[in-house]
Design a protein around this motif. Structure first.
Motif, PDB file in Angstrom:
ATOM      1  N   UNK A  63       7.176  33.994  26.006  1.00 47.43           N
ATOM      2  CA  UNK A  63       6.370  33.584  24.846  1.00 47.43           C
ATOM      3  C   UNK A  63       4.887  33.628  25.188  1.00 47.43           C
ATOM      4  N   UNK A  64       4.536  33.170  26.398  1.00 45.04           N
ATOM      5  CA  UNK A  64       3.144  33.193  26.808  1.00 45.04           C
ATOM      6  C   UNK A  64       2.586  34.607  26.880  1.00 45.04           C
ATOM      7  N   UNK A  65       3.373  35.526  27.470  1.00 43.23           N
ATOM      8  CA  UNK A  65       2.923  36.914  27.579  1.00 43.23           C
ATOM      9  C   UNK A  65       2.760  37.563  26.210  1.00 43.23           C
ATOM     10  N   UNK A  66       3.728  37.336  25.331  1.00 45.99           N
ATOM     11  CA  UNK A  66       3.651  37.940  24.001  1.00 45.99           C
ATOM     12  C   UNK A  66       2.530  37.321  23.171  1.00 45.99           C
ATOM     13  N   UNK A  67       2.263  36.039  23.399  1.00 48.12           N
ATOM     14  CA  UNK A  67       1.154  35.398  22.683  1.00 48.12           C
ATOM     15  C   UNK A  67      -0.183  36.006  23.093  1.00 48.12           C
ATOM     16  N   UNK A  68      -0.346  36.216  24.412  1.00 48.24           N
ATOM     17  CA  UNK A  68      -1.579  36.866  24.883  1.00 48.24           C
ATOM     18  C   UNK A  68      -1.707  38.279  24.309  1.00 48.24           C
ATOM     19  N   UNK A  77      15.070  42.921  30.964  1.00 46.46           N
ATOM     20  CA  UNK A  77      14.352  44.092  30.433  1.00 46.46           C
ATOM     21  C   UNK A  77      13.283  43.659  29.432  1.00 46.46           C
ATOM     22  N   UNK A  78      13.610  42.666  28.605  1.00 39.17           N
ATOM     23  CA  UNK A  78      12.656  42.202  27.604  1.00 39.17           C
ATOM     24  C   UNK A  78      11.405  41.610  28.251  1.00 39.17           C
ATOM     25  N   UNK A  79      11.616  40.716  29.217  1.00 36.63           N
ATOM     26  CA  UNK A  79      10.464  40.027  29.798  1.00 36.63           C
ATOM     27  C   UNK A  79       9.636  40.975  30.657  1.00 36.63           C
ATOM     28  N   UNK A  80      10.283  41.926  31.353  1.00 34.98           N
ATOM     29  CA  UNK A  80       9.522  42.890  32.140  1.00 34.98           C
ATOM     30  C   UNK A  80       8.741  43.847  31.240  1.00 34.98           C
ATOM     31  N   UNK A  81       9.339  44.217  30.118  1.00 35.55           N
ATOM     32  CA  UNK A  81       8.638  45.096  29.180  1.00 35.55           C
ATOM     33  C   UNK A  81       7.428  44.390  28.602  1.00 35.55           C
ATOM     34  N   UNK A  82       7.596  43.090  28.269  1.00 33.67           N
ATOM     35  CA  UNK A  82       6.474  42.337  27.719  1.00 33.67           C
ATOM     36  C   UNK A  82       5.362  42.163  28.748  1.00 33.67           C
ATOM     37  N   UNK A  83       5.738  42.089  30.040  1.00 29.52           N
ATOM     38  CA  UNK A  83       4.738  41.948  31.100  1.00 29.52           C
ATOM     39  C   UNK A  83       4.208  43.287  31.569  1.00 29.52           C
ATOM     40  N   UNK A  84       4.654  44.383  30.928  1.00 29.92           N
ATOM     41  CA  UNK A  84       4.228  45.739  31.275  1.00 29.92           C
ATOM     42  C   UNK A  84       4.563  46.058  32.732  1.00 29.92           C
ATOM     43  N   UNK A  85       5.779  45.688  33.119  1.00 34.59           N
ATOM     44  CA  UNK A  85       6.282  45.990  34.461  1.00 34.59           C
ATOM     45  C   UNK A  85       7.473  46.931  34.310  1.00 34.59           C
TER      46      UNK A  85
END
Length: 378
Positions: free
Chosen positions: A199-204, A255-263
């Motif tokens: 949520x924090x990454x997507x908010x940024x 996969x979702x969280x890594x994609x959101x973090x651009x990793x």
């Protein structure tokens, strides 16, 4: 082992006071004697035995218990030989049975038994008429000397063990509650930690896109809303049913969280054919969640590699990144401590390497599922 200062059980009940009532009996034997000196000696011995009996119960020092009990045995021997009064041996039998220390019990039990048998034989050898007339009672007394200390000692020991067992059960119950609280805390930490990080990454990201691409920003906000709902649902399910997660389901969220973090995610091995038990897979998925969460939070990496390497005896999971390496405060954090506790529960382990990034190596024993479960899944 009991300390030497702890000779008696804490509560002997009314037994000592009931026995005191029978102190009136030796006067019958004493006043049968015609000599006033023997009568005075007998009364003195009775008072001495009574005093030693009381002092032995109230004494707290080991050597005092030895002393007062030894005097009681001597008084019992003299009373048996001079007046034919063998019943002090029953007093001693009850007293010795309440000794808590094992060595003291067997020592006094042996001395008392031998001394009683010897003095009774002396009475019969000298043809004491008092022994002849009360032969049945003497035999009953001898049986009491043999059995009463043992039965009393065993009963006290059983009561003590039952008390210890009750305390142990209470302690186990407290530890089970504590472990359950810690397990729930770890699960909440891992589940909410990952979702809140996402949520924090997507908010940024949405904040950056709101002026550049409003449509994409709205899409990110929709993902944040869905992630929050998913987190709430998972917490409810975890608290109510404590369900287990599959590794392949966890990989979808990874996969979702890594994609959101651009990793970039690089997957090695087949996570859908691990052929292990649900408990092991659940522990493995929670460890994978924590490892990936640490990559997103601390690594500043661009690539994350997840490798599954099963063998006949163990299953190895490697989570590596090309970031800055793991920090000391991360090693001591609650997440890795919870990972270690989970792996210890299933006889697993993990190592951390910090060369050209960070690599977390997780090892769990390979416990294949029963054949019938494999057929149902197929």
């Amino acid at each position: 082992m009991s300390k030497w200062s702890q000779f008696f059980i804490k509560n002997t009940g009314l037994g000592p006071y009931v026995w005191v009532v029978f102190y009136i009996l030796p006067f019958y034997f004493i006043f049968r004697s015609s000599s006033p000196y023997e009568i005075a000696l007998g009364i003195g011995l009775i008072l001495l035995f009574f005093a030693c009996y009381v002092m032995a119960f109230v004494s707290k020092k080991g050597w005092l218990v030895f002393f007062w009990t030894s005097v009681q045995i001597l008084v019992s021997i003299v009373m048996t030989v001079l007046f034919g009064y063998v019943y002090f041996s029953l007093f001693l039998a009850f007293f010795i049975g309440n000794l808590q220390n094992r060595v003291a019990f067997f020592t006094f039990y042996t001395i008392h038994l031998i001394s009683t048998i010897v003095t009774v034989n002396v009475g019969f050898a000298t043809k004491n008429p008092v022994f002849i007339t009360q032969l049945p009672f003497v035999l009953v007394c001898l049986i009491g000397v043999v059995l009463l200390p043992v039965s009393t000692y065993n009963k006290n020991r059983q009561d003590k063990l039952e008390g210890q067992l009750e305390n142990a059960n209470k302690r186990i119950s407290e530890l089970v509650k504590l472990e359950e609280r810690q397990r729930i805390a770890r699960d909440l930490h891992d589940t909410l930690g990952q979702k809140l990080s996402l949520i924090g990454l997507k908010t940024d990201l949405a904040g950056k896109l709101i002026d550049l691409d409003a449509r994409q920003a709205r899409a990110e906000l929709d993902d944040i809303r869905q992630t929050a709902r998913t987190a709430l649902k998972e917490v409810r399910e975890m608290v109510t049913s404590m369900r287990g997660d599959r590794v392949e389901d966890e990989l979808y969220r990874v996969r979702q969280i890594l994609k959101a973090a651009e990793i970039e995610l690089r997957l090695e091995g087949d996570p859908t054919h691990l052929d292990t038990s649900l408990m092991i897979e659940n522990v493995l998925s929670m460890c994978l969640k924590e490892a990936v969460t640490n990559v997103v939070r601390h690594s500043k990496a661009s690539v994350c590699t997840i490798a599954f390497r099963p063998s006949r005896t163990e299953l190895v999971l490697r989570v590596s990144d090309n970031g800055v390496g793991i920090a000391k405060n991360t090693v001591r954090g609650n997440g890795l401590r919870g990972m270690r506790e989970r792996l210890e529960f299933v006889n697993g382990s993990f190592d951390i390497e910090s060369v050209h990034g960070t690599t977390v190596v997780i090892r769990v024993p390979n416990m294949p599922k029963p054949p019938e479960k494999e057929e149902i899944r197929a």
